[in-house]
Motif scaffolding. Structure first.
Motif, PDB file in Angstrom:
ATOM      1  N   LYS A 150      -1.486  -4.195  -6.710  1.00 16.71           N
ATOM      2  CA  LYS A 150      -2.508  -4.784  -6.897  1.00 16.71           C
ATOM      3  C   LYS A 150      -3.303  -3.826  -6.293  1.00 16.71           C
ATOM      4  N   ASN A 151      -3.182  -3.039  -6.401  1.00 15.27           N
ATOM      5  CA  ASN A 151      -4.137  -1.902  -6.846  1.00 15.27           C
ATOM      6  C   ASN A 151      -4.803  -1.920  -8.773  1.00 15.27           C
ATOM      7  N   ALA A 152      -3.447  -1.471  -8.921  1.00 13.98           N
ATOM      8  CA  ALA A 152      -3.244  -1.325 -10.627  1.00 13.98           C
ATOM      9  C   ALA A 152      -3.630  -2.448 -10.910  1.00 13.98           C
ATOM     10  N   THR A 225       0.730 -12.517   0.890  1.00 15.64           N
ATOM     11  CA  THR A 225      -0.593 -11.644   0.934  1.00 15.64           C
ATOM     12  C   THR A 225      -0.213 -10.252   2.182  1.00 15.64           C
ATOM     13  N   VAL A 226      -0.998  -8.922   1.463  1.00 17.18           N
ATOM     14  CA  VAL A 226      -0.791  -7.387   2.460  1.00 17.18           C
ATOM     15  C   VAL A 226      -1.658  -7.230   2.554  1.00 17.18           C
ATOM     16  N   LYS A 227      -1.678  -7.035   4.513  1.00 21.29           N
ATOM     17  CA  LYS A 227      -2.790  -6.555   4.737  1.00 21.29           C
ATOM     18  C   LYS A 227      -3.636  -5.056   5.184  1.00 21.29           C
ATOM     19  N   ASP A 228      -2.522  -4.503   4.480  1.00 21.38           N
ATOM     20  CA  ASP A 228      -2.907  -2.753   4.895  1.00 21.38           C
ATOM     21  C   ASP A 228      -3.282  -2.606   3.316  1.00 21.38           C
ATOM     22  N   GLU A 229      -3.768  -1.769   3.140  1.00 24.15           N
ATOM     23  CA  GLU A 229      -3.644  -0.711   2.079  1.00 24.15           C
ATOM     24  C   GLU A 229      -3.281   0.975   1.947  1.00 24.15           C
ATOM     25  N   LEU A 230      -2.980   1.640   0.803  1.00 22.45           N
ATOM     26  CA  LEU A 230      -2.892   3.031   0.715  1.00 22.45           C
ATOM     27  C   LEU A 230      -3.705   4.202   1.410  1.00 22.45           C
ATOM     28  N   LYS A 231      -2.786   4.393   1.881  1.00 23.48           N
ATOM     29  CA  LYS A 231      -3.507   5.462   2.846  1.00 23.48           C
ATOM     30  C   LYS A 231      -3.037   7.061   2.981  1.00 23.48           C
ATOM     31  N   HIS A 232      -3.885   7.342   3.227  1.00 23.31           N
ATOM     32  CA  HIS A 232      -3.373   9.542   2.903  1.00 23.31           C
ATOM     33  C   HIS A 232      -2.859   9.881   4.416  1.00 23.31           C
ATOM     34  N   GLU A 233      -2.273   9.772   4.828  1.00 29.99           N
ATOM     35  CA  GLU A 233      -2.057  10.219   6.558  1.00 29.99           C
ATOM     36  C   GLU A 233      -1.923  11.354   6.312  1.00 29.99           C
ATOM     37  N   ILE A 404      -4.304   5.578  -8.253  1.00 27.49           N
ATOM     38  CA  ILE A 404      -3.113   4.801  -6.766  1.00 27.49           C
ATOM     39  C   ILE A 404      -2.037   5.623  -7.671  1.00 27.49           C
ATOM     40  N   GLN A 405      -0.956   6.182  -8.574  1.00 22.24           N
ATOM     41  CA  GLN A 405       0.044   6.174  -8.488  1.00 22.24           C
ATOM     42  C   GLN A 405       0.373   7.378  -7.538  1.00 22.24           C
ATOM     43  N   ALA A 406      -0.570   8.878  -7.043  1.00 23.08           N
ATOM     44  CA  ALA A 406      -0.255   9.771  -6.482  1.00 23.08           C
ATOM     45  C   ALA A 406      -0.574   9.096  -4.918  1.00 23.08           C
ATOM     46  N   MET A 407      -1.298   8.302  -4.645  1.00 26.61           N
ATOM     47  CA  MET A 407      -1.015   7.488  -3.261  1.00 26.61           C
ATOM     48  C   MET A 407       0.063   7.257  -3.104  1.00 26.61           C
ATOM     49  N   TYR A 408       0.133   6.231  -3.758  1.00 27.91           N
ATOM     50  CA  TYR A 408       2.039   5.691  -3.777  1.00 27.91           C
ATOM     51  C   TYR A 408       3.007   6.657  -3.909  1.00 27.91           C
ATOM     52  N   ASP A 409       3.637   7.280  -4.760  1.00 24.72           N
ATOM     53  CA  ASP A 409       3.662   8.601  -4.742  1.00 24.72           C
ATOM     54  C   ASP A 409       3.631   9.182  -2.947  1.00 24.72           C
TER      55      ASP A 409
END
Length: 430
Positions: A150-152, A225-233, A404-409
């Protein structure tokens, strides 16, 4: 007139039915909004793998009852009808017997069978949890893949929009003779490349949605439809602590230890062949030449002890077989725990590596945006080149995709780490 009115009535009914069907289709095609927790819960409730492991668990639970029956009484009712012919004589015989038997002592075999069955139930329980953790990981990775694509897709659309705006600027300057035709052509080529990347990004997004639908049990063409976002926790547990947790909680490691105990119980069962067995039996019966054979009642009560001091080495061979199985189970447990540690280490290091890339790529995005703006201003002012703008736009798009790839990984590696550690699945009913 009557026929005409009837025809109009049928047409109205058909149109009404068509509208109802259309509304139903629209309702079924309505987008489904999902959080990550929603996706996991749906996957756990619909995936057949859990149902299969639940069935195996039920079978293991029933096996305990089977094993306990070795020390429980058994009632048998037998009826025989016999017709014998010898020369000119015919003899009929009707025989009915009722017997009750119970094992008083089996040399420890029944107790060993019960203990082994209870251990196998624990293995089955662990297998159910293992299945749930695998499904949770699949749903999590599927959900994050949608977020990534989605982000890509958004980045690809931004690249197309940026290049379209730049192309208009180039065409305007070419129209007044301030730039060469080659700038227009080069910009058109770059726009076409970005449009192709956008098409691929859209396809990847659609495939990601279909994949998640398959995991959570929705029709493949369901719009999600996804509600969340890629996060860095950030993950706070140290690697050594993560490994220790995995060795104590990972289902495969737990199963391996239980399997050693199961084989040890098998050794006890084999050793019971050296010990005597004692059983009690009570029988009553009726025999007569006329059906149903209710006369001539007889009964007996008996106590039977059996001991086999020599069986040509069969019992010793079974004991040695069981001992070998213990050795094998022990080595398998060691191998499994080594594999568990490796899984945790790989997931942890991959997560740490991705986390470092997040910070680096975030800076690259900020610098890339600034560089792109400067290149655009310089080109509009006539002091920069078309290649400078295109290169800056390509670098910015690459920086965004890298981020985006780093967040996904990071998020998928973290999910793999949680699975590798055997963190229990907390089910949320939806």
């Amino acid at each position: 007139m009557i026929k005409h009115a009837h025809w109009k009535k049928r047409l109205a009914v058909a149109l009404t039915g068509g509208l109802l069907m259309l509304n139903t289709v629209v309702a079924l095609a309505a987008p489904v909004e999902l959080t990550l927790e929603d996706s996991i819960a749906m996957a756990l409730n619909s995936n057949p793998a859990i149902k299969m492991t639940d069935a195996d668990r039920k079978s293991a639970e029933l096996q305990i009852k089977v094993a306990k029956s070795g020390n429980l009484p058994a009632l048998a009712i037998v009826h025989n009808d016999t017709l014998a012919h010898s020369g000119v004589d015919k003899v009929t015989d009707f025989n009915t017997s009722v017997s009750l038997g119970i094992n008083l002592y089996t040399g420890g075999k029944t107790e060993s069978d019960v203990s082994a069955a209870k251990l196998k139930l624990k293995v089955a329980d662990s297998a159910v949890e293992q299945s749930k953790q695998k499904i949770k990981l699949d749903a999590t990775n599927g959900y994050f893949t949608i977020l990534q694509t989605k982000n890509a897709l958004k980045v690809s659309q931004e690249a197309v929009d940026q290049m379209e705006a730049h192309l208009k600027n180039v065409q305007a300057q070419y129209a007044v003779g301030t730039v060469a035709k080659s700038d227009v052509l080069r910009s058109e080529v770059e726009l076409a490349n970005n449009q192709q990347a956008l098409i691929k990004a859209k396809n990847a997004y659609d495939l990601a949605i279909s994949n998640l639908n398959n995991i959570i049990g929705l029709p493949l063409d369901t719009e999600v439809t996804v509600k969340d976002e890629l996060k860095h926790e950030r993950y706070t547990m140290a690697l050594a602590d993560s490994i220790q947790y995995a060795l104590a909680h990972r289902p495969e490691a737990i199963q391996a230890d239980y399997n050693i105990d199961v084989q040890k119980e098998a050794v006890k069962g084999a050793e019971s062949g050296k010990l005597p067995t004692v059983s009690a039996n009570a029988t009553t019966g009726w025999q007569d030449k006329d059906f149903p054979g209710a006369d001539n009642n007889s009964w007996s009560i008996g106590l039977k002890a059996t001991w086999t001091p020599f069986d040509s080495g069969v019992t010793n061979a079974k004991i040695k077989q069981s001992d070998s199985a213990v050795v094998k189970a022990t080595e398998q447990a060691r191998q499994t725990k080594d594999s568990v540690q490796l899984d945790v280490r790989q997931a942890y290091l991959n997560m740490s590596e991705a986390e470092k890339r997040i910070d680096t790529n975030q800076v690259a995005v900020e610098k890339g945006e600034e560089d792109f703006k400067i290149a655009q201003v310089r080109y509009s002012a006539g002091v920069g080149t078309n290649i400078d703008v295109i290169d800056a736009q390509v670098a910015l798009t690459q920086a965004k995709n890298n981020y985006i790839q780093a967040m996904y990984d990071f998020n998928t590696s973290k999910a793999n780490l949680i699975k590798a550690m055997g963190v229990p699945v907390v089910e949320v009913k939806k």
